[in-house]
Design a protein around this motif. Structure first.
Motif, PDB file in Angstrom:
ATOM      1  N   LEU A  25      35.722  30.490  39.760  1.00  0.00           N
ATOM      2  CA  LEU A  25      35.946  30.585  41.195  1.00  0.00           C
ATOM      3  C   LEU A  25      35.098  31.705  41.800  1.00  0.00           C
ATOM      4  O   LEU A  25      34.609  32.584  41.100  1.00  0.00           O
ATOM      5  CB  LEU A  25      37.432  30.843  41.462  1.00  0.00           C
ATOM      6  N   GLY A  26      34.961  31.646  43.098  1.00  0.00           N
ATOM      7  CA  GLY A  26      34.180  32.659  43.812  1.00  0.00           C
ATOM      8  C   GLY A  26      32.688  32.411  43.715  1.00  0.00           C
ATOM      9  O   GLY A  26      32.229  31.507  43.013  1.00  0.00           O
ATOM     10  N   MET A  27      31.941  33.206  44.462  1.00  0.00           N
ATOM     11  CA  MET A  27      30.487  33.072  44.446  1.00  0.00           C
ATOM     12  C   MET A  27      29.937  33.910  43.298  1.00  0.00           C
ATOM     13  O   MET A  27      30.403  35.022  43.065  1.00  0.00           O
ATOM     14  CB  MET A  27      29.884  33.614  45.759  1.00  0.00           C
ATOM     15  N   THR A  79      41.464  29.180  46.100  1.00  0.00           N
ATOM     16  CA  THR A  79      40.532  28.178  46.626  1.00  0.00           C
ATOM     17  C   THR A  79      40.371  28.269  48.143  1.00  0.00           C
ATOM     18  O   THR A  79      39.862  27.356  48.771  1.00  0.00           O
ATOM     19  CB  THR A  79      41.009  26.748  46.280  1.00  0.00           C
ATOM     20  N   GLY A  80      40.849  29.350  48.733  1.00  0.00           N
ATOM     21  CA  GLY A  80      40.686  29.520  50.181  1.00  0.00           C
ATOM     22  C   GLY A  80      41.872  29.056  50.990  1.00  0.00           C
ATOM     23  O   GLY A  80      41.805  29.016  52.213  1.00  0.00           O
ATOM     24  N   PHE A 103      37.722  35.978  52.869  1.00  0.00           N
ATOM     25  CA  PHE A 103      38.581  35.695  51.730  1.00  0.00           C
ATOM     26  C   PHE A 103      37.813  36.030  50.448  1.00  0.00           C
ATOM     27  O   PHE A 103      36.748  35.465  50.205  1.00  0.00           O
ATOM     28  CB  PHE A 103      38.981  34.220  51.699  1.00  0.00           C
ATOM     29  N   VAL A 154      36.822  32.815  48.162  1.00  0.00           N
ATOM     30  CA  VAL A 154      35.726  31.881  48.455  1.00  0.00           C
ATOM     31  C   VAL A 154      34.475  32.569  49.004  1.00  0.00           C
ATOM     32  O   VAL A 154      33.368  32.106  48.761  1.00  0.00           O
ATOM     33  CB  VAL A 154      36.152  30.724  49.406  1.00  0.00           C
TER      34      VAL A 154
END
Lengths: 460, 273
Positions: free
Chosen positions: B89-91, B218-219, B234, B237
């Protein structure tokens, strides 16, 4: 013989009792009452009620069966169109859909179609559902992203057409908003699970812990599957965008409800996820989600639960039944108020909200009268928790990773009425395409998309 | 279900688990995180990925036992299963050639720093690593990170190894003596704040990795919202990495204490069982 002018009452838990528990509020009809209610139906030839049903149920058909006491046949008729009747029979805004169109409204209350649907769904569930005969396999594979109302409906319908369906769910439970959003007292999670089991019995596989757009992307799904349906919902919470919104004590409705419903924070510490609300809770917004927040707060022990809304009761988007239930339970409505800032103590913990009083002016784009602030009308109330329930936007994870998909200005995936997106083979429906709407509209979108996918696969 | 295939006790309160999760391992990139849930009554907690192996299909997490869930996680053994393990998850971190990069890691924050150090080194950067901990026994992944570093420093609060004092003291010395193009800092919030305040004076680009309380990852819930340059983002995300000069660290510290009372209660009850 004259027709009874009012619906048969559905017995409910008394308000003072139910605010102390999370059990379902209405008990549902018993057999005898259901038959009596079904007998109110005039069996109109042109079936006006069906025009109001997004999932095309043969309403007079199943009601006739109930009147005759043939509940199994009634279930069969509903199931021919709707795989999730125990859910829609509880959360559908039937008063503005099927029942809105009912001829009986000319002389009194419409037939309790929603209550009858629920009765049949519960009858069938208690008796044990039997899946219909497996259709012949088409050899085609479809991926469905999201197991909310759109995804489950689409998956169930596709499976009944003979396609092999795999659902990908980001969370650890199926159901999407049915599980994380709608509280137990309005839609018991055991019922959601049972409806999901039925969809699985049709041959649908569900994979959990898969965030499409992260764990796997839509392009990879396209390599393995013949078509993809995206039903990822409106996940992103909207904010008031006023000072103090990041203080300790301010939650989005999504966070609050997810903690309580999906993570079962109301059973903390038996379950590990906590929630903290204090004595006085203020919910901002007046849709169904806001009512859910305000009513949940009471059940968690709040002494006062306010709803602050900038218009009047006439403009509230929530269903009449939800507003009525909230009032019975003691939720305090502060109407024509618009919050301007949250105020915290020296530690950054929420203690007050300041708001302006409003009055209604000229109608706006939505046709509702626009609320206008009354200058100098600032007031404050002491609160421990603020729940922001002013809507959600489409989840951006898939649009971000699939540049070929055309996206609308609100971040929604652009799809036609049958769910076709700008990319052949990729379909979308429910809140991800329309923006936040209702469970039944998402189910309707899933249904139409399933048909469009079937056509697409046949011509492929 | 996700089996634990390896376990290491790195220090008294810090443990390493290698989890079999092939889909996550296939996609994991430096800087990303996972969310796990131990059992069906468990909480969902985010942990930044410390390492991953596509061939084995494994993901490594390293965690400090601070609350009910991490303490319980620490009791699990090889062969046990996690109920849920979602990611990545995340960038991911923006890995490219910056020139000279200082990688600052504090406490258990050293763990997620490791894959970033590796990737930045492979991208051709000159890597100066500064690792900090209270005492030498709490230092993690020293050898691993040193292997990818051109210069390597340690700071301990008690002086048991390396410089006696904070990582920021060492960073100050580095900045005084050479041209630094980027600083990557992961550790306690207060460390990231101090590092960011220091580099801001010299206008050195600084990235930090934030670890706020999350539910879905997941936002959807907004529990992990952080204030970046006055705007709400957030971490799940939009992050977890952000421009260190723009983070409202005080608000993050406040928000991470939101459930501290409940955490205490849960730990006490778990201890009593």
């Amino acid at each position: 013989m004259s027709v009874r002018k009012t619906k048969h009452e559905m017995p409910e838990q008394p308000p003072q009792e139910r605010i102390k528990n999370f059990k379902e509020v209405p008990y549902g009809y018993i057999k005898e009452i259901a038959i009596e209610e079904a007998k109110r139906c005039l069996q109109c030839k042109n079936k006006p009620c069906m025009k109001g049903c997004p999932v095309e149920i043969d309403i007079p058909g199943f009601i006739t069966c109930i009147a005759q006491g043939d509940f199994d046949k009634a279930a069969e008729i509903i199931k021919a169109k709707n795989n999730l009747p125990a859910i829609s029979g509880r959360v559908c805004p039937y008063e503005s859909q099927c029942e809105w169109e009912c001829t009986l409204k000319k002389i009194g209350e419409p037939v309790g179609i929603g209550r009858l649907e629920r009765f049949i769904a519960d009858y069938e569930r208690e008796k044990g559902k039997k899946p219909p005969k497996k259709p012949k396999s088409t050899g085609k594979k479809v991926a469905v992203v999201g197991s909310g109302p759109a995804g489950l409906t689409c998956a169930g319908d596709l499976a009944r057409m003979g396609h092999a369906v795999t659902v990908f769910e980001a969370l650890h439970d199926p159901g999407g908003v049915l599980m994380y959003g709608i509280p137990e007292f309005r839609l018991p999670k055991a019922i959601v699970k049972s409806e999901v089991e039925y969809v699985k019995s049709l041959g649908v596989a569900i994979n959990y812990d898969v965030v499409v757009g992260k764990t796997i992307d839509v392009k990879e799904l396209m390599e393995e599957y013949d078509a993809v349906f995206i039903g990822t919902g409106a996940g992103l919470p909207n904010w008031l965008n006023i000072p103090g919104e990041n203080l300790d004590g301010v939650y989005s409705a999504n966070e609050f409800l997810t903690r309580v419903n999906m993570m079962k924070a109301y059973k903390f510490p038996e379950y590990d996820t906590p929630v903290k609300i204090g004595r006085i809770v203020a919910t901002f917004g007046a849709g169904n989600v806001a009512m859910d927040c305000a009513r949940t707060s009471l059940r968690l022990g709040a002494e006062k639960s306010y709803i602050l809304y900038r218009r009047t009761e006439a403009e509230m988007p929530a269903r009449a039944e939800e507003i009525e239930h909230a009032k019975q339970e003691g939720v305090i409505f502060k109407l024509l108020t618009n919050p301007i800032r949250f105020i915290g103590d020296e530690k950054g913990i929420l203690k007050e909200v300041e708001y302006l009083k409003m009055q209604l002016g000229e109608p706006d784009d939505s046709g509702r009268r626009r609320p206008v602030p009354i200058p100098g009308s600032e007031e404050k109330i002491a609160i421990d928790t603020a729940l922001v329930a002013i809507g959600q936007s489409p989840n951006p994870l898939i649009p971000q990773t699939m540049k070929e998909l055309k996206i609308g200005k609100h971040g929604n995936i652009i799809a036609d009425d049958d769910g076709r997106t700008s990319v052949p083979g990729i379909f979308a429906g429910g809140d991800i395409a329309t923006g936040a709407a209702t469970v039944i509209l998402a189910m309707g979108a899933g249904k139409r998309a399933a048909r469009a996918i079937d056509t697409y696969l046949k011509n492929k | 279900m996700y089996p634990i295939v390896e376990k290491k006790v790195l220090s008294e309160n810090v443990k390493l688990l290698k989890i079999k999760a092939p889909l996550v391992a296939k996609k994991a990139l430096p800087g990303q995180f996972i969310i796990l849930r131990i059992d069906e009554k468990g909480e969902r907690i985010p942990l930044t990925i410390a390492d991953s192996n596509r061939k084995e299909g494994t993901v490594t997490i390293i965690f400090l036992e601070v609350g009910k869930t991490t303490k319980q996680l620490g009791t699990l053994r090889v062969g046990d299963f996690l109920e849920n393990f979602v990611g990545p998850l995340g960038m991911p971190s923006e890995v490219k050639k910056y020139g000279t990069v200082v990688c600052v890691g504090g406490g258990v924050g050293i763990a997620p720093l490791y894959p970033i150090v590796k990737a930045l080194k492979e991208a051709g950067n000159h890597i100066i690593s500064i690792l900090g901990a209270k005492t030498k026994d709490l230092l993690l992944l020293e050898k691993e990170i040193e292997a990818y570093s051109d210069e390597f420093y340690i700071a301990t609060d008690d002086g048991s190894k390396g410089h006696k004092g904070f990582v920021s003291d060492v960073l100050q010395k580095v900045i005084d003596t050479q041209n630094v193009n980027m600083v990557m800092a992961i550790g306690p919030i207060i460390m990231m704040k101090v590092v960011s305040n220091l580099t801001k004076k010299y206008d050195i680009k600084t990235l930090v990795s934030l670890n706020p309380i999350m539910v879905d990852g997941t936002g959807m819930c907004g529990g992990c919202r952080v204030s970046i340059d006055g705007k709400t983002k957030f971490a799940c995300v939009h992050g977890p990495e952000f421009d260190g000069h723009k983070v409202d660290y005080d608000n993050l510290m406040l928000r991470n204490r939101r459930f501290i009372h409940a955490e205490g209660e849960a730990c006490k009850l778990a201890g009593a069982q």
